[in-house]
Design a protein around this motif. Structure first.
Motif, PDB file in Angstrom:
ATOM      1  N   ALA A 186       0.810  -1.286   0.225  1.00 28.57           N
ATOM      2  CA  ALA A 186       0.215   0.111   0.056  1.00 28.57           C
ATOM      3  C   ALA A 186       0.760   1.287   0.106  1.00 28.57           C
ATOM      4  N   ILE A 187       0.473   2.280  -0.933  1.00 29.51           N
ATOM      5  CA  ILE A 187       1.208   3.529  -1.172  1.00 29.51           C
ATOM      6  C   ILE A 187       0.565   4.530  -0.459  1.00 29.51           C
ATOM      7  N   ILE A 188       0.909   5.209   0.685  1.00 27.29           N
ATOM      8  CA  ILE A 188      -0.061   6.240   1.210  1.00 27.29           C
ATOM      9  C   ILE A 188       0.671   7.838   0.965  1.00 27.29           C
ATOM     10  N   ASN A 189       0.050   8.638   0.525  1.00 24.99           N
ATOM     11  CA  ASN A 189       0.510  10.027   0.372  1.00 24.99           C
ATOM     12  C   ASN A 189       0.589  10.728   1.757  1.00 24.99           C
ATOM     13  N   SER A 190       1.156  12.040   1.633  1.00 26.16           N
ATOM     14  CA  SER A 190       1.444  12.672   2.991  1.00 26.16           C
ATOM     15  C   SER A 190       0.302  12.979   3.819  1.00 26.16           C
ATOM     16  N   GLU A 191      -0.909  12.814   2.975  1.00 23.04           N
ATOM     17  CA  GLU A 191      -2.208  13.402   3.546  1.00 23.04           C
ATOM     18  C   GLU A 191      -2.984  12.210   4.284  1.00 23.04           C
ATOM     19  N   ALA A 234      -3.859   9.325   2.520  1.00 18.92           N
ATOM     20  CA  ALA A 234      -4.758   8.714   1.786  1.00 18.92           C
ATOM     21  C   ALA A 234      -4.019   7.554   1.148  1.00 18.92           C
ATOM     22  N   ILE A 235      -4.684   6.567   0.710  1.00 17.90           N
ATOM     23  CA  ILE A 235      -4.151   5.512   0.078  1.00 17.90           C
ATOM     24  C   ILE A 235      -4.049   5.718  -1.267  1.00 17.90           C
ATOM     25  N   VAL A 236      -2.689   5.961  -1.962  1.00 14.40           N
ATOM     26  CA  VAL A 236      -2.687   6.179  -3.529  1.00 14.40           C
ATOM     27  C   VAL A 236      -2.888   4.888  -4.263  1.00 14.40           C
ATOM     28  N   THR A 237      -2.429   4.087  -3.684  1.00 15.53           N
ATOM     29  CA  THR A 237      -2.233   3.059  -4.777  1.00 15.53           C
ATOM     30  C   THR A 237      -2.045   1.646  -3.749  1.00 15.53           C
ATOM     31  N   GLU A 238      -2.721   0.517  -4.085  1.00 13.60           N
ATOM     32  CA  GLU A 238      -2.695  -0.460  -3.237  1.00 13.60           C
ATOM     33  C   GLU A 238      -2.781  -1.772  -4.098  1.00 13.60           C
ATOM     34  N   ALA A 239      -2.045  -2.807  -3.846  1.00 16.75           N
ATOM     35  CA  ALA A 239      -2.035  -4.102  -4.349  1.00 16.75           C
ATOM     36  C   ALA A 239      -2.072  -5.114  -3.469  1.00 16.75           C
ATOM     37  N   LEU A 240      -3.146  -5.924  -3.625  1.00 19.23           N
ATOM     38  CA  LEU A 240      -3.296  -6.919  -2.399  1.00 19.23           C
ATOM     39  C   LEU A 240      -2.797  -8.412  -3.116  1.00 19.23           C
ATOM     40  N   TYR A 241      -2.321  -9.186  -2.281  1.00 14.91           N
ATOM     41  CA  TYR A 241      -1.502 -10.550  -2.643  1.00 14.91           C
ATOM     42  C   TYR A 241      -2.713 -11.428  -1.939  1.00 14.91           C
ATOM     43  N   GLY A 242      -3.308 -12.167  -2.832  1.00 13.05           N
ATOM     44  CA  GLY A 242      -4.424 -13.100  -2.298  1.00 13.05           C
ATOM     45  C   GLY A 242      -5.691 -12.495  -1.743  1.00 13.05           C
ATOM     46  N   GLU A 243      -6.442 -13.163  -0.772  1.00 14.01           N
ATOM     47  CA  GLU A 243      -7.630 -12.679  -0.466  1.00 14.01           C
ATOM     48  C   GLU A 243      -7.356 -11.665   0.621  1.00 14.01           C
ATOM     49  N   LYS A 244      -8.308 -10.638   0.696  1.00 13.91           N
ATOM     50  CA  LYS A 244      -8.035  -9.550   1.779  1.00 13.91           C
ATOM     51  C   LYS A 244      -8.699  -9.975   2.901  1.00 13.91           C
TER      52      LYS A 244
END
Ligand code: ADP
Length: 590
Positions: A80-85, A87-97
């Motif tokens: 998960a990439i989170i910005n300085s505010e 908020a999640i900018v990008t998220e990639a999940l491996y397998g089931e969440k």
């Protein structure tokens, strides 16, 4: 005894188990820490790599999504990439969440974003391992990278580490246990055996021994125990032997012995004492001496020793049932090394026989003097009367001289008998043993005494139907025996009586009976007639020229021939003497 081995083993085992558990925990922890550190390190590096890629594209770039997904795919992690505010900018999940994923991420960011530092976190609710790292571009924080991946691999490794540890330490425990049991039994066995022997020794079994097949200290212990046992056995043997010897000596000594302790209690009574005084041991042992002794004189001796502390030797005459016995009593105080009273020992020598002998000797001297005095007084009296003038009368002279001759004959036969007796009684007296014919001997005696019998009108019947009666004996002494017996039979039978001499020639024996129909004697006189100078009828004996020594000589000669003499008699009916000879006459030396 097994308790010792068990306790030792148990203690050892507890210690080993504790050490192994401690070791296991330590090694486990070390492994675990090392593994987690490596794991964290790897994640950190992966996050740094991702940061580089993110910075290269720019955090807000739309191209970021496929890169992140590729990274997630490659690293098998959620990214998960989170910005300085925040908020999640990008998220990639491996397998089931995981249902908790979003909430956990939010919470972690809330807690750590402002700190501008990396963090590690393991969340058990969703079994994920989170790693957050700030994205720094030219010392400005642009956001956060959070990598998260399942902890199942961590748990597996953890389980494997512990499993391995438990198995290896368990095996080690078993090996240690086996070796431990062997070592402890090797060391405790000799100790157990030695203890067992020591216990047996304490019980008094000095034959107990232990094995000595070790060369170490336990072997020395076994050796020492065996030496101790051997010494104890030798000592007790020696002591028992000593005790036995003393016991045998005390029990078999001919004199009576009594031991009284310092308080006056009787401690020991030997067999001789019990036999002499015919007492029961229980009435003496552990009783006070003055309650046990019946005779005042003995009590007086003990008291005297207790008072004076000096030994006492005294002769006592003690009435025992129907007898009166003479004792020489010797009593000594027993005083210990440090002057303490230990008691009194009394020794009783029976001197009755000695006293009897002494009395017999006195009686004999008195008897001999008396026997000699009578004919000498008579000879002296008649000689004096003759010298005083009576010799002038021829008739008186002849009469007196015949009396003097008769008395001299008496004196002569008395002295002859005394000489005979003293010769026979002397030590080393020997018979002249030869094969003799008793038929001849008896014929000679009968010829000798026939006149005497005839003079008294006594019928001398001889029943000796054999041609020869051979036996081993001294012919002169045999003659002496039967002259005395047949002579007595004639002397103590009234005129017109009968004397029977019967000979029985048996296989091994010759039995001769001399029987008369004379005056006889009371039964109680019979044992006494063999005593020297004993006469039942003194006047008759003297008249017949008897010395009172005939039967004493007969008894000695019969004994010298190893023959037996037996007498029966009834007053007024007559007397029978029966002598049984052993034809072989063995051991005829006296
Ligand atoms: P003595 O010389 O007086 O005969 P002995 O020793 O021969 O002595 O005998 C001891 C006593 O035994 C005699 O004095 C007599 O009283 C008694 N006596 C011995 N033989 C006979 C007998 N055949 N009959 C009765 N009394 C006998």
């Amino acid at each position: 005894m097994h308790k010792f081995r068990t306790r030792l083993l148990f203690g050892l085992l507890t210690l080993i188990i504790a050490v192994l558990i401690g070791l296991g925990i330590l090694i486990g922890q070390l492994f675990q820490t090392y593994y987690i550190d490596t794991y964290k390190d790897r994640i950190k590096k992966e996050a740094e790599l991702t940061e580089t890629l993110v910075l290269k594209e720019g955090i807000d770039s739309t191209n970021l999504q496929p890169i992140i997904e590729t990274i997630s795919e490659q690293l098998e992690s959620n990214v998960a990439i989170i910005n300085s505010e925040g908020a999640i900018v990008t998220e990639a999940l491996y397998g089931e969440k995981s249902p908790y994923y979003d909430r956990t991420l939010e919470q972690l960011l809330g807690d750590n974003r402002n700190k501008k530092k990396s963090f590690y976190e393991i969340r058990t609710e969703d079994d994920l391992f989170f790693y957050g790292m700030p994205i720094i571009n030219d010392s400005d924080e642009e956001g956060f990278i959070v990598l998260s991946l399942p902890v199942s691999s961590l748990k597996l490794v953890n389980q494997q580490i512990w499993g391995l540890l438990i198995i290896s330490l368990g095996l080690a425990l078993i090996v240690i246990l086996i070796i431990g049991v062997r070592i402890t039994s090797q060391y405790t066995k000799p100790i157990e055996s030695a203890t067992q022997v020591a216990m047996e020794l304490a019980k008094g079994n000095y034959k107990a021994r232990t094995y000595e097949n070790h060369l170490d200290e336990t072997g020395m212990l076994s050796q020492s125990i065996n030496i101790l046992a051997r010494n104890l056995q030798d000592m007790t043997k020696a002591q028992e032997m000593q005790q036995d010897r003393l016991q045998t000596l005390i029990e078999n000594m001919g004199s009576g012995l009594i031991l009284i302790d310092g308080r006056g209690y009787i401690n020991l009574v030997n067999r001789a004492y019990k036999e002499i005084f015919q007492i029961d041991e229980n009435s003496y042992l552990y009783k006070l001496y003055y309650e046990a002794f019946e005779h005042e004189e003995i009590i007086d001796i003990v008291e005297e020793i207790f008072m004076t502390e000096v030994g006492v030797r005294r002769q006592l005459m003690v009435p025992l049932k129907i007898e009166r016995r003479h004792f020489e009593v010797y009593g000594v105080p027993i005083i210990g090394n440090s002057d303490e009273w230990k008691g009194v020992v009394l020794v009783f020598h029976d001197i009755t026989e000695l006293k009897k002998l002494e009395q017999m000797r006195k009686d004999f001297v008195a008897n001999v003097s008396h026997e000699l005095k009578t004919p000498i007084t008579s000879i002296k009296g008649f000689s004096e009367t003759l010298l005083d003038g009576a010799m002038n009368e021829r008739e008186t002279l002849t009469y007196f001289l015949s009396i003097i001759l008769k008395e001299s004959d008496r004196l002569q036969s008395l002295i002859q008998d005394l000489l005979d007796l003293s010769k026979i009684e002397q030590q080393g007296f020997e018979l002249n043993i030869e094969k003799c014919d008793f038929k001849e001997i008896l014929d000679e005696i009968i010829m000798l005494l026939e006149q005497k019998a005839k003079a008294k009108d006594i019928n001398l019947n001889v029943d000796n139907p054999y041609h020869h009666v051979y036996l081993q004996g001294d012919p002169d002494r045999l003659k002496q025996i039967f002259i005395n017996l047949i002579g007595n039979a004639i002397n103590y039978t009234l005129e017109g009586g009968q004397v029977f001499v019967t000979v029985k020639n048996l296989d091994d024996q010759v039995v001769v009976t001399v029987k008369d129909t004379g005056i006889g004697m009371k039964e109680e006189e019979i044992p006494r007639i063999f005593e020297r100078f004993y006469r039942v009828d003194k006047a008759r004996s003297r008249d017949s020229g008897g010395t009172g020594l005939g039967l004493a000589i007969v008894k000695h000669l019969v004994e010298a021939h190893h023959a037996d003499i037996f007498v029966t008699s009834h007053v007024g009916e007559g007397t029978t003497f029966t002598i049984t000879f052993n034809k072989e006459g063995k051991h005829l030396l006296r």
